[in-house]
Design an enzyme around this catalytic site. Structure first.
Site, PDB file in Angstrom:
ATOM      1  N   ASP A   2     109.802  55.217  38.953  1.00  0.00           N
ATOM      2  CA  ASP A   2     110.389  54.487  37.840  1.00  0.00           C
ATOM      3  C   ASP A   2     110.693  55.494  36.732  1.00  0.00           C
ATOM      4  O   ASP A   2     109.810  55.893  35.995  1.00  0.00           O
ATOM      5  CB  ASP A   2     109.375  53.441  37.358  1.00  0.00           C
ATOM      6  CG  ASP A   2     109.901  52.634  36.187  1.00  0.00           C
ATOM      7  OD1 ASP A   2     111.032  52.899  35.742  1.00  0.00           O
ATOM      8  OD2 ASP A   2     109.175  51.743  35.722  1.00  0.00           O
TER       9      ASP A   2
ATOM     10  N   ASP B 262     114.920  37.746  33.371  1.00  0.00           N
ATOM     11  CA  ASP B 262     114.013  38.898  33.438  1.00  0.00           C
ATOM     12  C   ASP B 262     112.591  38.412  33.118  1.00  0.00           C
ATOM     13  O   ASP B 262     112.349  37.204  32.961  1.00  0.00           O
ATOM     14  CB  ASP B 262     114.528  39.974  32.462  1.00  0.00           C
ATOM     15  CG  ASP B 262     114.138  41.381  32.886  1.00  0.00           C
ATOM     16  OD1 ASP B 262     113.007  41.558  33.374  1.00  0.00           O
ATOM     17  OD2 ASP B 262     114.947  42.320  32.716  1.00  0.00           O
TER      18      ASP B 262
ATOM     19  N   ASP C  70     111.655  43.974  41.054  1.00  0.00           N
ATOM     20  CA  ASP C  70     111.760  45.173  40.224  1.00  0.00           C
ATOM     21  C   ASP C  70     110.401  45.891  40.277  1.00  0.00           C
ATOM     22  O   ASP C  70     109.430  45.354  40.813  1.00  0.00           O
ATOM     23  CB  ASP C  70     112.087  44.718  38.791  1.00  0.00           C
ATOM     24  CG  ASP C  70     112.560  45.855  37.905  1.00  0.00           C
ATOM     25  OD1 ASP C  70     112.788  46.966  38.405  1.00  0.00           O
ATOM     26  OD2 ASP C  70     112.700  45.616  36.689  1.00  0.00           O
TER      27      ASP C  70
ATOM     28  N   ARG D 223     114.858  47.251  43.393  1.00  0.00           N
ATOM     29  CA  ARG D 223     115.060  48.562  42.787  1.00  0.00           C
ATOM     30  C   ARG D 223     114.563  49.653  43.747  1.00  0.00           C
ATOM     31  O   ARG D 223     115.302  50.555  44.111  1.00  0.00           O
ATOM     32  CB  ARG D 223     114.347  48.659  41.444  1.00  0.00           C
ATOM     33  CG  ARG D 223     114.825  49.868  40.658  1.00  0.00           C
ATOM     34  CD  ARG D 223     114.349  49.848  39.221  1.00  0.00           C
ATOM     35  NE  ARG D 223     112.923  50.094  39.135  1.00  0.00           N
ATOM     36  CZ  ARG D 223     112.233  50.098  37.995  1.00  0.00           C
ATOM     37  NH1 ARG D 223     112.850  49.867  36.846  1.00  0.00           N
ATOM     38  NH2 ARG D 223     110.934  50.328  37.973  1.00  0.00           N
TER      39      ARG D 223
ATOM     40  N   ASP E  97     117.785  51.583  35.803  1.00  0.00           N
ATOM     41  CA  ASP E  97     117.941  51.535  34.353  1.00  0.00           C
ATOM     42  C   ASP E  97     118.851  52.641  33.844  1.00  0.00           C
ATOM     43  O   ASP E  97     118.407  53.653  33.313  1.00  0.00           O
ATOM     44  CB  ASP E  97     116.561  51.613  33.689  1.00  0.00           C
ATOM     45  CG  ASP E  97     115.699  50.429  34.105  1.00  0.00           C
ATOM     46  OD1 ASP E  97     116.252  49.442  34.644  1.00  0.00           O
ATOM     47  OD2 ASP E  97     114.470  50.480  33.913  1.00  0.00           O
TER      48      ASP E  97
ATOM     49  N   HIS F 107     123.955  43.753  32.838  1.00  0.00           N
ATOM     50  CA  HIS F 107     122.549  43.665  32.443  1.00  0.00           C
ATOM     51  C   HIS F 107     122.355  44.519  31.194  1.00  0.00           C
ATOM     52  O   HIS F 107     123.115  45.453  30.949  1.00  0.00           O
ATOM     53  CB  HIS F 107     121.675  44.173  33.599  1.00  0.00           C
ATOM     54  CG  HIS F 107     120.203  44.031  33.372  1.00  0.00           C
ATOM     55  ND1 HIS F 107     119.646  42.988  32.658  1.00  0.00           N
ATOM     56  CD2 HIS F 107     119.159  44.796  33.792  1.00  0.00           C
ATOM     57  CE1 HIS F 107     118.326  43.130  32.646  1.00  0.00           C
ATOM     58  NE2 HIS F 107     117.992  44.217  33.325  1.00  0.00           N
TER      59      HIS F 107
END
Ligand SMILES: *[C@@H]1O[C@H](CO)[C@@H](O)[C@H](O)[C@H]1NC(C)=O
Ligand SMILES: *[C@@H]1O[C@H](CO)[C@@H](O)[C@H](O)[C@H]1NC(C)=O
Ligand SMILES: *[C@@H]1O[C@H](CO)[C@@H](O)[C@H](O)[C@H]1NC(C)=O
Ligand SMILES: *[C@@H]1O[C@H](CO)[C@@H](O)[C@H](O)[C@H]1NC(C)=O
Length: 905
Positions: A248, A393, A506, A565, A581, A639
């Site tokens: 991440d 979300d 996610d 993701r 992201d 998004h």
């Protein structure tokens, strides 16, 4: 709690030294002891020797002993021929102290084997053949050469970097010099196996292998990286090896070989005459060095090459993994198409998605209440902008407890869903793997009571920090946990509603805010006593497999939709991916094409990037360009981060709104094309979007082009990724006899390579290829689900022989009935001034839509009318007229499922 976390993360996200933060949080090869060791292996003669005296031959494989001559350790090596022009090379220790981890569940079933014949066999060399593929095993130094017909296309251990660090009984000498980042690496091995196996320590167990691709000009693959499509030479100028370790990464940087959320260890080495692939099946942290002979200083250092070919171009790939076995698949090509099909034969394809999932998705962190959701949809309606799916979300949950709803802000989820589906809209909500450690939360209590969580090396439940604060992580590798968690999706079932809630997974790398490199410590323990280090890269795919199966169990009649993701090889079977992201800047817009093209080559076609950029606020020009480009990637979702300004497209000034509306409608008009190509992907295994080299493999000019995508082979799109563009340098491939029609004005251009095309803010360059027939639905609607009864328009783009062909796939758009022959797969063909339609398969689907228009691009001149002939219509005259160079046939009126012929007169 939430606020505190938000502030902490805002600090990370918006600090002015983000680049440094990003880099400092994550390792370089030097800081990872196994990478350092394996990268320091010196090219030259391999210390490994194949004992070819002792060869076991079966119908499909040869097995022999591989000997590490320096340390006197024995391994077994198996070479198997696989159906579809592939080989598998497998190597493992003969008598390991502990078994090595073998990846489970990634391949789409056990690969089908193929007959293999031994052509020659002595103590130095064994030659085997399967179809027109040959493999030559060389004893000393150990090497395996692969030939397509008589061309040498790949050499395993060509540079002598093959190594399997065998499990030792004593500690490695590399220990003791670890810095804090490195502690997670091989350093911790001793402790944990004390508690979970027996008291014998487990030493370094890296695996390393190099593949030399003679003749290759470029190498592609290894998603996910925010880099160019063609992989660059690593090592040069300090470029790190491509790292595959699901992480991440906050505000990831572009033009980087750093690890991101996904890891797909497959490469495709390409030249104008040959393409060959290699798939390295390993779930541990992996680094890959690439050397391309075109790059300076490389040629001279390449020793040990095929003699006499030193000046020929070539590429080398060096795979280095922390643990596991050697399990390598060589995809023998010989063209990009063949490699793509070979790879999807191994790892599977994306199942046909529901039609609406190809339409526009509107997401934001967060739509804050049910009213907010309703208002956004109403605004889309008021401004005549189509949208199919609203996304929620993490804030929809009750305190970040997944499978719950916030009791105040989202008190009536069933009613909200009903409201959405009454206007043909759908809902996707986020479900993440971390579980809030809170008394009274059913999931946490059940997981604790039943011992479902991942453990620390000491056998305690592992605790990390994520959105909810203190969290634990279910061990999805445990079949009991897998089934338990799968069942949770029935909690998100609402009766008497047309649309099912679909799921967004996610943070499934997994993301652990206070963990080493923001993920789970490598010495955590999973089912069967396996350390996290061995299987880190497949934690995410296992999680999405659960989601997919859970949705299927919840409603066996509807095709599930899952977005993930984290991903790995094979993720396409369960989920779509997005590029995580990203940031609202031009570079991230530019990166979206190569990133998704790389995923598509690696089997994962259902890919998109957050339109507008997740972090920060896009300037209006950037936002418009992003919509114009985003409609041409398979997954199309806007998004935005919680700290950004609202940016639903209706909020902008009229000119901007108009341009975005035009883009949205262009996407919706082409949904029949997207749906057809997804069907063909499932059936034939080819990517939905393709880089130019895929369709034009013998053109050496296209090998570095990654700012253009082809949708199947028929639509070419050129990305505009800088402000103020007034022209675009578009590469039109195929040579002078190939035609490309600008979809704005149907102007015809020839495939003469780089072509300057004027642009303004209204659109980006998009072309239909001469020779294709594209089906569209042009009537603007509020949602794709409201377009189903609309008629079709056919765009017939003629080639230099005045012919064209195209397909159209139609079914019920949501169920699995198509697997029971309930579909239409049509072929349209234009030649000799006649357009005809026929069924490709002998199947039926009761589609009642009619054809309202045929548009012929590059049409013959002086056509005065057209005559349609079909069973129900008989023969009927049709009006025609010209619009510019296009000939329009008005109202053929024939039902799309009926065979017909339209003749130009
Ligand atoms: C659903 O729609 C009705 C009618 O417009 C509205 O009154 C209600 O508040 C909506 N409910 C939810 C949960 O969105
Ligand atoms: C590439 O192949 C096509 C046919 O497939 C041929 O027409 C063309 O001349 C070839 N181009 C090159 C550069 O070899
Ligand atoms: C599915 O979608 C296609 C394209 O819009 C349409 O032609 C077909 O009739 C639809 N089927 C149903 C059951 O709505
Ligand atoms: C046109 O026809 C010629 C001769 O049949 C063929 O060689 C050529 O490939 C065709 N062109 C296209 C674009 O299909």
């Amino acid at each position: 709690m939430h606020l505190v976390w938000r502030n902490i993360f805002s600090f990370f996200l918006f600090c002015h030294i983000c680049l440094a933060v990003v880099k400092d949080n994550f390792k370089e090869c030097e800081q990872s002891s196994f990478c350092r060791r394996l990268r320091n292996l010196k090219p030259g003669d391999s210390k490994y020797v194949l004992n070819l005296n002792n060869l076991h031959v079966s119908e499909n494989s040869v097995e022999t002993e591989l000997w590490n001559s320096e340390e006197n350790v024995k391994f077994k090596l198996v070479l198997t021929a696989l159906a579809g022009d592939m080989f598998r090379v497998y190597a493992d220790e003969v008598s390991p102290i502990y078994p090595r981890y073998r990846v489970q569940g990634v391949l789409n079933g056990e690969p089908q084997v193929e007959r293999l014949d031994v052509l020659k066999r002595d103590k130095d060399e064994v030659i085997v053949q399967s179809g027109d593929n040959k493999a030559v095993l060389k004893s000393e130094p150990f090497k395996i050469e692969f030939y397509k017909a008589s061309n040498l296309v790949a050499v395993v251990n060509g540079r002598g970097l093959f190594d399997i660090e065998h499990l030792r009984t004593k500690k490695s000498e590399t220990e003791g010099e670890e810095n804090s980042l490195q502690k997670e690496d091989a350093g911790a091995w001793e402790e944990n196996f004390k508690s979970h196996h027996d008291s014998k320590p487990r030493g370094p167990e890296g695996v390393s292998l190099d593949i030399h691709f003679p003749g290759a000009l470029r190498i592609y693959g290894l998603p996910e990286h925010a880099d160019k499509l063609a992989l660059r030479t690593t090592g040069l100028g300090g470029v790190e090896p491509y790292r595959l370790y699901n992480l991440d990464v906050f505000e990831y940087i572009v033009d980087s070989t750093m690890a991101l959320y996904g890891a797909v260890p497959v490469v495709f080495a390409h030249s104008t005459t040959n393409t060959v692939g290699a798939f390295w099946l390993n779930a541990a942290e992996t680094w890959v060095d690439i050397k391309n002979s075109k790059d300076q200083n490389v040629v001279s250092s390449l020793v040990n090459l095929v003699s006499g070919q030193a000046s020929e171009s070539s590429v080398d790939a060096h795979f280095m993994s922390e643990s596991g076995v050697v399990d390598l698949f060589i995809l023998m090509g010989p063209k990009p198409k063949d490699c793509a099909k070979q790879y999807t034969k191994l790892t599977g394809v994306a199942p046909l998605p529901q039609y609406y999932t190809l339409a526009y998705h509107q997401c934001r962190w967060n739509y804050i209440t049910e009213d907010d959701v309703t208002t956004v949809v109403k605004n889309f309606d008021d401004y005549n902008m189509p949208v199919d799916t609203m996304w929620l979300d993490i804030e929809y949950t009750d305190g970040k407890k997944y499978f719950t709803w916030d009791p105040i802000k989202f008190a009536h989820p069933d009613q909200m869903l009903k409201n959405l589906s009454s206007t043909g809209r759908n809902l996707v909500v986020i479900i993440d793997p971390h579980v809030k450690r809170e008394g009274g939360y059913f999931l946490h209590e059940e997981a604790l009571a039943n011992d479902y969580y991942v453990k620390t090396k000491d056998g305690n439940v592992y605790e990390g920090w994520c959105w909810p604060g203190s969290s634990s992580y279910p061990d999805f590798f445990n079949p009991t946990v897998f089934n338990y968690y799968k069942g949770l999706y029935s909690k998100l079932k609402y009766e008497n509603v047309d649309s099912d809630v679909m799921i967004w997974n996610d943070m499934n790398e997994p993301s652990v805010f206070n963990g080493p490199e923001i993920t789970m410590p490598k010495d955590c323990l999973h089912y069967g006593g396996w350390e996290h280090r061995h299987l880190h890269n497949i934690y995410g795919i296992v999680y999405t497999a659960i989601t997919y199966e859970g949705l299927l169990a919840r409603n066996p009649n509807k095709r599930p939709f899952v977005l993930t993701r984290a991903h790995f090889a094979g993720s396409q079977r369960f989920a779509a991916v997005w590029t995580g992201d990203n940031n609202a800047d031009w570079k991230h817009l530019a990166a979206s094409f190569p990133m998704c093209l790389s995923e598509a080559l690696a089997g994962i076609s259902f890919c998109g990037a957050d339109v507008g950029g997740f972090f920060n606020n896009p300037e209006p020009e950037l936002l418009q360009r992003w919509y114009q480009a985003g409609i041409w990637l398979p997954f199309f979702r806007a998004h935005a981060h919680i700290d950004t300004r609202r940016r639903e497209p209706y909020l902008f000034a009229e000119d901007i709104r108009n341009r975005i509306r035009t883009s949205l409608r262009l996407r919706y008009a082409h949904l029949p094309l997207w749906y057809t190509v997804f069907y063909e992907h499932e059936r034939f295994g080819e990517p939905v979007i393709r880089p130019l080299f895929y369709e034009y493999p013998n053109d050496s000019e296209v090998i570095d082009i990654d700012n253009q995508v082809l949708v199947a082979d028929s639509v070419l799109v050129h990305l505009i990724s800088e402000p103020g563009a007034t022209t675009a340098n578009v590469y039109l491939p195929g040579g002078r006899s190939t035609y490309w029609y600008d979809i704005r004005d149907f102007r015809k251009r020839e495939g003469n390579g780089f072509t300057s095309v004027p642009v303004n803010l209204d659109s980006i360059p998009v072309f239909y290829k001469g020779g294709s027939i594209i089906s569209r639905k042009n009537r603007p609607r509020r949602a794709s689900t409201l377009m189903h009864k609309d008629p079709y328009s056919l765009y017939v783009a003629l080639d230099n022989n005045k012919s064209a062909k195209g397909t159209l796939y139609i079914d019920d758009n949501e169920s699995f009935e198509y697997k029971k022959q309930k579909y239409l797969y049509l072929q349209f063909e234009f030649k000799n001034n006649e357009l005809s339609s026929s069924l490709i398969d002998n199947t039926d689907y009761e589609s009642v839509e009619w054809i309202e228009r045929v548009v012929i691009l590059g049409a013959p001149t002086e056509v005065s009318k057209a005559v349609i002939t079909s069973k129900t219509l008989g023969s009927v005259d049709l009006e025609t007229h010209y619009e510019g160079d296009a000939l329009i046939i008005r109202k053929p009126g024939v039902c799309v499922r009926e065979a017909f012929v339209i003749k130009l007169v």
